[in-house]
Motif scaffolding. Structure first.
Motif, PDB file in Angstrom:
ATOM      1  N   ASP A  72       0.937  -1.067   0.090  1.00 40.96           N
ATOM      2  CA  ASP A  72      -0.112  -0.167   0.028  1.00 40.96           C
ATOM      3  C   ASP A  72       0.927   1.075   0.020  1.00 40.96           C
ATOM      4  O   ASP A  72       1.679   1.610   1.023  1.00 40.96           O
ATOM      5  N   PRO A  73       0.826   2.077  -1.135  1.00 41.02           N
ATOM      6  CA  PRO A  73       1.815   3.236  -1.113  1.00 41.02           C
ATOM      7  C   PRO A  73       1.452   4.307  -0.113  1.00 41.02           C
ATOM      8  O   PRO A  73       2.452   5.125   0.324  1.00 41.02           O
ATOM      9  N   ASP A  74       0.288   4.185   0.433  1.00 39.82           N
ATOM     10  CA  ASP A  74       0.033   5.226   1.554  1.00 39.82           C
ATOM     11  C   ASP A  74       0.339   4.692   2.821  1.00 39.82           C
ATOM     12  O   ASP A  74       1.150   5.501   3.695  1.00 39.82           O
ATOM     13  N   THR A  75       0.073   3.583   3.242  1.00 40.36           N
ATOM     14  CA  THR A  75       0.527   3.143   4.683  1.00 40.36           C
ATOM     15  C   THR A  75       1.836   2.367   4.584  1.00 40.36           C
ATOM     16  O   THR A  75       2.321   2.239   5.703  1.00 40.36           O
ATOM     17  N   ARG A  76       2.349   2.088   3.400  1.00 34.51           N
ATOM     18  CA  ARG A  76       3.625   0.999   3.205  1.00 34.51           C
ATOM     19  C   ARG A  76       3.576  -0.187   3.916  1.00 34.51           C
ATOM     20  O   ARG A  76       4.397  -0.848   3.885  1.00 34.51           O
ATOM     21  N   GLU A  77       2.322  -0.628   4.083  1.00 34.13           N
ATOM     22  CA  GLU A  77       1.985  -2.017   4.511  1.00 34.13           C
ATOM     23  C   GLU A  77       2.185  -2.689   3.464  1.00 34.13           C
ATOM     24  O   GLU A  77       1.935  -2.745   2.445  1.00 34.13           O
ATOM     25  N   SER A 103       5.588   2.343  -9.547  1.00 29.43           N
ATOM     26  CA  SER A 103       4.185   2.626  -8.967  1.00 29.43           C
ATOM     27  C   SER A 103       3.914   2.739  -7.437  1.00 29.43           C
ATOM     28  O   SER A 103       3.048   3.410  -6.986  1.00 29.43           O
ATOM     29  N   GLY A 104       5.063   2.122  -6.595  1.00 24.13           N
ATOM     30  CA  GLY A 104       4.838   2.416  -5.220  1.00 24.13           C
ATOM     31  C   GLY A 104       4.239   1.123  -4.626  1.00 24.13           C
ATOM     32  O   GLY A 104       3.847   1.121  -3.779  1.00 24.13           O
ATOM     33  N   THR A 105       3.520   0.391  -5.513  1.00 24.82           N
ATOM     34  CA  THR A 105       2.654  -0.897  -5.046  1.00 24.82           C
ATOM     35  C   THR A 105       3.224  -2.123  -5.168  1.00 24.82           C
ATOM     36  O   THR A 105       2.509  -3.249  -4.799  1.00 24.82           O
ATOM     37  N   GLY A 106       4.554  -2.289  -5.336  1.00 26.47           N
ATOM     38  CA  GLY A 106       5.166  -3.582  -5.472  1.00 26.47           C
ATOM     39  C   GLY A 106       6.545  -3.452  -5.063  1.00 26.47           C
ATOM     40  O   GLY A 106       7.280  -2.419  -4.646  1.00 26.47           O
ATOM     41  N   TYR A 107       7.287  -4.330  -5.455  1.00 29.13           N
ATOM     42  CA  TYR A 107       8.866  -4.448  -5.276  1.00 29.13           C
ATOM     43  C   TYR A 107       9.618  -5.013  -6.433  1.00 29.13           C
ATOM     44  O   TYR A 107       8.976  -6.019  -6.850  1.00 29.13           O
ATOM     45  N   HIS A 108      10.684  -4.508  -6.574  1.00 29.18           N
ATOM     46  CA  HIS A 108      11.682  -5.561  -7.625  1.00 29.18           C
ATOM     47  C   HIS A 108      13.014  -5.876  -6.647  1.00 29.18           C
ATOM     48  O   HIS A 108      13.554  -5.077  -6.056  1.00 29.18           O
ATOM     49  N   VAL A 109      13.144  -7.190  -6.915  1.00 24.04           N
ATOM     50  CA  VAL A 109      14.403  -7.866  -6.032  1.00 24.04           C
ATOM     51  C   VAL A 109      15.277  -8.492  -7.064  1.00 24.04           C
ATOM     52  O   VAL A 109      14.877  -8.989  -8.067  1.00 24.04           O
ATOM     53  N   TYR A 110      16.472  -8.048  -6.857  1.00 23.00           N
ATOM     54  CA  TYR A 110      17.463  -8.372  -7.842  1.00 23.00           C
ATOM     55  C   TYR A 110      18.545  -9.379  -7.149  1.00 23.00           C
ATOM     56  O   TYR A 110      18.885  -9.194  -6.057  1.00 23.00           O
ATOM     57  N   VAL A 111      18.621 -10.607  -7.882  1.00 22.98           N
ATOM     58  CA  VAL A 111      19.430 -11.598  -6.895  1.00 22.98           C
ATOM     59  C   VAL A 111      20.411 -12.199  -7.967  1.00 22.98           C
ATOM     60  O   VAL A 111      20.500 -11.931  -9.211  1.00 22.98           O
ATOM     61  N   VAL A 112      21.610 -12.815  -7.302  1.00 20.00           N
ATOM     62  CA  VAL A 112      22.485 -13.433  -8.048  1.00 20.00           C
ATOM     63  C   VAL A 112      22.147 -14.936  -8.187  1.00 20.00           C
ATOM     64  O   VAL A 112      21.813 -15.511  -7.137  1.00 20.00           O
ATOM     65  N   GLY A 113      21.997 -15.563  -9.373  1.00 20.01           N
ATOM     66  CA  GLY A 113      21.639 -17.044  -9.354  1.00 20.01           C
ATOM     67  C   GLY A 113      21.033 -17.321 -10.664  1.00 20.01           C
ATOM     68  O   GLY A 113      20.757 -16.351 -11.280  1.00 20.01           O
TER      69      GLY A 113
END
Length: 167
Positions: free
Chosen positions: A98-103, A124-134
């Motif tokens: 949630d971009p407002d509450t950051r929950e 968008s503020g509504t998700g995450y991008h995770v960068y991994v080695v593998g």
């Protein structure tokens, strides 16, 4: 520290960078990859689009950042392209914050904590991008939106980054 300095050196040293901008297609907003350079020296217009499948349209991190900073009216940010022969993979967690509450959805927080890698809030503020080695076990893996919304990829996908996003 600037937002661009937060990007790990391991990612910054790869020449797999493009810019991106929001365009409206078929009534929807979409983030399209943009070449982080002016292709034609003669000043004639050429299409500005980069391709996640064409390394000739990618550049260094420094070049993409400079192009974005020098022309914010033509780009909205920088993005990383996942390449088939690289050991960097990405996990895209959509609609989990949630971009407002950051929950954050508990299952998504668990994924982020387990991966323990460089993570950004999506533009968008509504998700995450995770960068991994593998290595990714195949080309793509997308869970349908009706279930947990996540995608992981190593090929033919560019990931918009929050670093330097004007949104």
């Amino acid at each position: 520290m600037t937002v661009f300095e937060a990007v790990p050196e391991r990612l910054r040293q790869r020449a797999q960078w493009v810019c991106w901008r929001i365009e409206h297609r078929d009534g929807e907003e979409t983030k399209v990859p943009i070449k982080p350079y002016d292709e034609r020296a003669d000043g004639e217009a050429d299409h500005p689009y980069a391709a996640s499948t064409d390394p000739d349209t990618w550049r260094s991190f420094e070049t993409a950042v400079a192009y974005h900073r020098d022309g914010r009216e033509r780009t909205d940010g920088v993005g990383f392209v996942f390449a088939r022969d690289d050991i960097v993979a990405g996990v895209d967690l959509d609609d989990v914050r949630d971009p407002d509450t950051r929950e954050v959805e508990p299952w998504a927080r668990d994924v982020i904590e387990r991966l323990d890698s460089y993570t950004e809030v999506s533009p968008s503020g509504t998700g995450y991008h995770v960068y991994v080695v593998g290595f990714h076990p195949g080309d793509r893996n997308k869970v349908p939106r009706t279930r947990r919304s996540r995608r992981s990829s190593r090929v033919s996908w560019n990931c918009t980054m929050t670093a330097g996003s004007s949104r």
